[in-house]
Scaffold this active site. Structure first.
Site, mmCIF file in Angstrom:
data_model
loop_
_atom_site.group_PDB
_atom_site.id
_atom_site.type_symbol
_atom_site.label_atom_id
_atom_site.label_comp_id
_atom_site.label_asym_id
_atom_site.label_seq_id
_atom_site.Cartn_x
_atom_site.Cartn_y
_atom_site.Cartn_z
ATOM 1 N N ASP A 54 16.733 28.030 96.825
ATOM 2 C CA ASP A 54 16.877 27.187 98.047
ATOM 3 C C ASP A 54 16.486 25.584 97.534
ATOM 4 O O ASP A 54 17.242 24.705 98.038
ATOM 5 C CB ASP A 54 15.429 27.698 98.798
ATOM 6 C CG ASP A 54 15.430 26.788 100.017
ATOM 7 O OD1 ASP A 54 16.427 26.776 100.810
ATOM 8 O OD2 ASP A 54 14.249 25.982 100.063
ATOM 9 N N GLU A 121 21.214 32.251 97.742
ATOM 10 C CA GLU A 121 20.274 31.337 97.357
ATOM 11 C C GLU A 121 19.499 32.176 96.096
ATOM 12 O O GLU A 121 19.347 31.343 95.237
ATOM 13 C CB GLU A 121 19.128 31.014 98.456
ATOM 14 C CG GLU A 121 19.637 30.005 99.275
ATOM 15 C CD GLU A 121 18.759 29.670 100.483
ATOM 16 O OE1 GLU A 121 19.179 28.601 101.236
ATOM 17 O OE2 GLU A 121 17.573 30.317 100.488
#
Length: 231
Positions: A54, A121
């Site tokens: 992320d 992610e």
């Protein structure tokens, strides 16, 4: 090993080769907690790698926007928000075939958007730890560059701050926005001076003044976008 071969197939799309000692990173990136609970109680699920990915994705997207657009900070923030939307990332995960590789327990839906975005992610986090930031940036560039240009064109066609702010909050369907007139002052020349607040989910994000409500709302929206860009 079938899983390793299929991971290699995804990496090959970016001309990457896995460091053999880091296969465990990619397997972990694809491992849902339900699979750990049912099949491998000593294994780690993808959540820590998702945290890494992320951060890498946000940094890479930010760098690409800065270097490839001439948008101001408010529009840069708005563009980044559009690019990292859950449904956008989930579609990329499906296009790459990541959905088919997720190690998941019975009863879980591997096509769920939030899961796909999380696993994408986490895979990016594995690439970062295996290959470094420059390689991760190259991956993100290949996946997002055309989308950055398209979204930039969309943004530049929306000129006024109020429309941009509406577009921004629509990235999260839970957001509720309203403009509230807090003052209507009559000046000596009999003109009105309005002061307006823009409120999103009961929080004041911006204030603006103008000789019409419309002008004051535009100024309030501009103020809100400026503050959002700095968060």
């Amino acid at each position: 090993m079938e899983l390793k071969k299929r991971i290699d197939d995804i990496l090959n799309k970016f001309d990457l080769k896995m460091n053999e000692n880091n296969y465990h990173l990619y397997k972990t990136a694809l491992t849902h907690s339900s699979y750990v609970n049912e099949k491998e109680p000593d294994a780690e699920d993808y959540q820590r790698l998702e945290f890494v990915g992320d951060a890498v994705l946000e940094l890479a997207i930010t760098e690409l926007i800065y270097k490839n657009t001439n948008l101001d900070e408010g529009n840069m923030s708005f563009l980044r928000q559009k690019l990292v939307k859950e449904d956008t990332i989930a579609k990329i995960a499906i296009d790459l075939g990541i959905d088919e590789l997720i190690l998941i327990g019975l009863g879980e839906d591997r096509k769920r958007q939030s899961l796909l975005a999380d696993v994408f992610e986490s895979v990016l986090g594995a690439i970062f730890l295996d290959q470094g930031y420059k390689t991760s940036l190259r991956v993100v560039r290949k996946l997002f560059f055309d989308l950055i240009k398209k979204c930039q064109n969309d943004i530049t066609q929306i000129r006024d701050p109020k429309s941009l702010l509406y577009e921004y909050i629509q990235t999260d369907s839970r957001n509720i926005m309203k403009f509230v007139t807090i003052r209507d002052q009559i000046l000596p020349n009999n003109r009105h001076l309005f002061e307006v607040e823009v409120v999103i989910d009961d929080v004041v994000y911006g204030r603006g003044k103008g000789h019409s409500k419309s002008e004051a709302e535009q100024q309030a929206a501009k103020d809100a976008l400026s503050k959002i860009a700095k968060t």
